[in-house]
Design a protein around this motif. Sequence first.
Motif, PDB file in Angstrom:
ATOM      1  N   PRO A   1       0.811  -1.205   0.086  1.00 22.81           N
ATOM      2  CA  PRO A   1       0.069   0.055  -0.158  1.00 22.81           C
ATOM      3  C   PRO A   1       1.022   1.124   0.011  1.00 22.81           C
ATOM      4  N   ASP A   2       0.485   2.320  -0.890  1.00 21.51           N
ATOM      5  CA  ASP A   2       0.946   3.679  -0.936  1.00 21.51           C
ATOM      6  C   ASP A   2       2.172   3.423  -1.697  1.00 21.51           C
ATOM      7  N   SER A   3       2.783   2.445  -2.247  1.00 23.61           N
ATOM      8  CA  SER A   3       4.084   2.339  -2.875  1.00 23.61           C
ATOM      9  C   SER A   3       3.758   3.141  -4.115  1.00 23.61           C
ATOM     10  N   VAL A   4       2.896   2.719  -4.713  1.00 26.18           N
ATOM     11  CA  VAL A   4       2.590   3.573  -6.311  1.00 26.18           C
ATOM     12  C   VAL A   4       2.504   5.082  -5.944  1.00 26.18           C
ATOM     13  N   HIS A   5       1.779   5.174  -4.920  1.00 24.35           N
ATOM     14  CA  HIS A   5       1.962   6.993  -4.665  1.00 24.35           C
ATOM     15  C   HIS A   5       3.204   7.727  -4.591  1.00 24.35           C
TER      16      HIS A   5
ATOM     17  N   VAL B   1      -2.501   4.762 -13.649  1.00 20.43           N
ATOM     18  CA  VAL B   1      -3.705   3.911 -13.786  1.00 20.43           C
ATOM     19  C   VAL B   1      -4.036   3.316 -12.534  1.00 20.43           C
ATOM     20  N   ASP B   2      -3.043   2.541 -12.004  1.00 23.69           N
ATOM     21  CA  ASP B   2      -3.139   1.738 -10.769  1.00 23.69           C
ATOM     22  C   ASP B   2      -3.382   2.637  -9.405  1.00 23.69           C
ATOM     23  N   ARG B   3      -2.806   3.661  -9.412  1.00 23.73           N
ATOM     24  CA  ARG B   3      -2.814   4.571  -8.124  1.00 23.73           C
ATOM     25  C   ARG B   3      -4.309   5.300  -8.424  1.00 23.73           C
TER      26      ARG B   3
ATOM     27  N   SER C   1      -5.801  -2.057 -14.450  1.00 21.05           N
ATOM     28  CA  SER C   1      -4.821  -1.344 -14.134  1.00 21.05           C
ATOM     29  C   SER C   1      -3.355  -1.715 -13.486  1.00 21.05           C
ATOM     30  N   SER C   2      -3.571  -2.788 -12.707  1.00 24.93           N
ATOM     31  CA  SER C   2      -2.492  -3.443 -12.295  1.00 24.93           C
ATOM     32  C   SER C   2      -1.702  -4.126 -13.236  1.00 24.93           C
ATOM     33  N   ALA C   3      -2.220  -4.511 -13.988  1.00 22.92           N
ATOM     34  CA  ALA C   3      -1.549  -5.179 -15.541  1.00 22.92           C
ATOM     35  C   ALA C   3      -0.537  -4.022 -16.144  1.00 22.92           C
ATOM     36  N   THR C   4      -1.130  -2.812 -16.431  1.00 23.85           N
ATOM     37  CA  THR C   4      -0.251  -1.774 -16.670  1.00 23.85           C
ATOM     38  C   THR C   4       0.834  -1.328 -16.097  1.00 23.85           C
ATOM     39  N   ALA C   5       0.741  -1.270 -14.796  1.00 20.16           N
ATOM     40  CA  ALA C   5       1.781  -1.030 -13.931  1.00 20.16           C
ATOM     41  C   ALA C   5       2.802  -2.007 -13.883  1.00 20.16           C
ATOM     42  N   SER C   6       2.275  -3.388 -13.998  1.00 24.31           N
ATOM     43  CA  SER C   6       3.315  -4.347 -13.870  1.00 24.31           C
ATOM     44  C   SER C   6       4.220  -4.520 -15.556  1.00 24.31           C
ATOM     45  N   GLU C   7       3.389  -4.117 -16.457  1.00 21.74           N
ATOM     46  CA  GLU C   7       4.236  -4.280 -17.733  1.00 21.74           C
ATOM     47  C   GLU C   7       5.222  -3.072 -17.904  1.00 21.74           C
ATOM     48  N   ALA C   8       4.749  -1.795 -17.381  1.00 14.95           N
ATOM     49  CA  ALA C   8       5.535  -0.695 -17.285  1.00 14.95           C
ATOM     50  C   ALA C   8       7.136  -1.007 -16.608  1.00 14.95           C
ATOM     51  N   LEU C   9       6.922  -1.516 -15.498  1.00 16.11           N
ATOM     52  CA  LEU C   9       8.144  -1.875 -14.554  1.00 16.11           C
ATOM     53  C   LEU C   9       8.897  -3.149 -15.037  1.00 16.11           C
ATOM     54  N   GLY C  10       8.243  -3.747 -16.041  1.00 17.72           N
ATOM     55  CA  GLY C  10       8.858  -5.049 -16.602  1.00 17.72           C
ATOM     56  C   GLY C  10       9.538  -4.601 -17.996  1.00 17.72           C
TER      57      GLY C  10
END
Length: 521
Positions: free
Chosen positions: A250-254, A295-297, A337-346
Amino acid sequence: MAETKREIERKYEADTAEKSGLPDLSGITGVATVRDEGTDELDAVYYDTQDLRLAACNITLRRRTGGSDAGWHLKLPVAEDVRDEIHAPLGDTLTLPGVLRDLVRARTRDAALIPVVRLVSTRELRHLLDASDTLLAEVSLDRVVAERLTDGGNSADWTEIEVELAAGGDPKFLDKVAKKLRKGLGSLRRAESPSKLARALAETGQGAPAVLAPPSGAVPGTAGGEVMAYLRAQYETILSRDAGVRRGVPDSVHRMRVAIRRSRSVLRSHRSVLDRNVTDPLRAELKWLAGELGVDRDQEVLDARLRGLVAAVPGPLLLGPVDARLTVWSVATSTRSSATASEALGSARYLTLLAALEEFLTAPPLRPAAHKSPAKVLPKAVAKDHGRLTARMDHARSLPEGEERTAAMHEARKAAKRARYTAEAARPALGKPAKRYAKRAKALQSLLGEHHDSKVTREALRTLAVQAHGSGETAFTWGLLYGREEQRAAEYERELPGVWGKVASLKPERKVAPLKPKKKD
């Protein structure tokens, strides 16, 4: 499958511990039983890059056999004496589990992880239990032999004591244990090294290097030195939050997004200090990353807001399957939204950006103003951003109520955020005036942010109402909440003059031309 636990522990050294072993630990307040858990032989191989990037950040990655928790362990620093430990099974091979490799990828990039140190420890273990036989803490005496697996293969040995608090325990209990250890051993001191790996590296050859080399040409006490110190702090936050984003903490994306936005703002505001031919491409890539994470946040914030609104509705006004409808909508949007963040960091693009930032931070493209006094350069940047904020606020307040005014207020929010971050970067050099301005700009940013969030919430409520109606459900509750959000947005607008007035009253010296409406195509 990897498991995570929060580890709170302290490491000690005592000159007499090697011969005497652990002292009698009975009599500590709250301890009813001291259980001897015997002696274990632990064999751990630590992995890192050739240039020790993980050790430089006090991150340890090991494969350990022996003891009750044999397996792969990744330890990430959280605060002093506090680390998160992610555990994965040993497996049938020496292959590093992919989940752990991903969690350190921001640090290692594409560099190979190789064995760098082997630690063989003989551990005497005691469990401290309360009257209900609940574990309070573990106390161990470790006799360690370290072997360097790179750079000549030197070795070292030492004895240390570890005190690890049980899950959910009060950290103050560690003080009681330390007092008892000190009384029993005659001398006790906190270990200088934060981990066994750090000590092994230091005693067998070259220790871990600095995370970043000093920025060339950016002398401390100059405008360039102040700006680069701020940017380097934001970069470290981005890296340190990476694993939390991947783990869903929690709060890491923010926090990661805030560091990204701060970096973008300062890069833009300090074009007199840094060459924009270098910084503009970095800003563009940081904008991309913030957007992917956003998107995730944004979904996380919106979901919490909607659930709060529903929870505040009296029972008689909750008509239809409101909670079920919200859950279905939330799961569907959160998965996307979670898939979008994971794809970006990967992605390779993300790693390329991190490498570019590191190069920029060690060899910044300084302009002549970078070598001047911060007191002469930084206030100009604050004043310029304040002027931009003033122009956008004047433009927004001149518009009649409606979508155009709402959009203009959102643009003013962006300007408030930028002005705030520019003042924050100037605070070490300018002191209280910069602190005061940043605080007032933050209050304005927050109010405008609430106004924007209300708009987004109303859009979601309308979607939920349409979905409910299409499924034959009553849309009464969603309409009720929509009306309440309209009232809330109006309240924010009524508060705006007072909050803006506190910012405007600071009256920075430098002005900019009023904002001109954009020409329509």
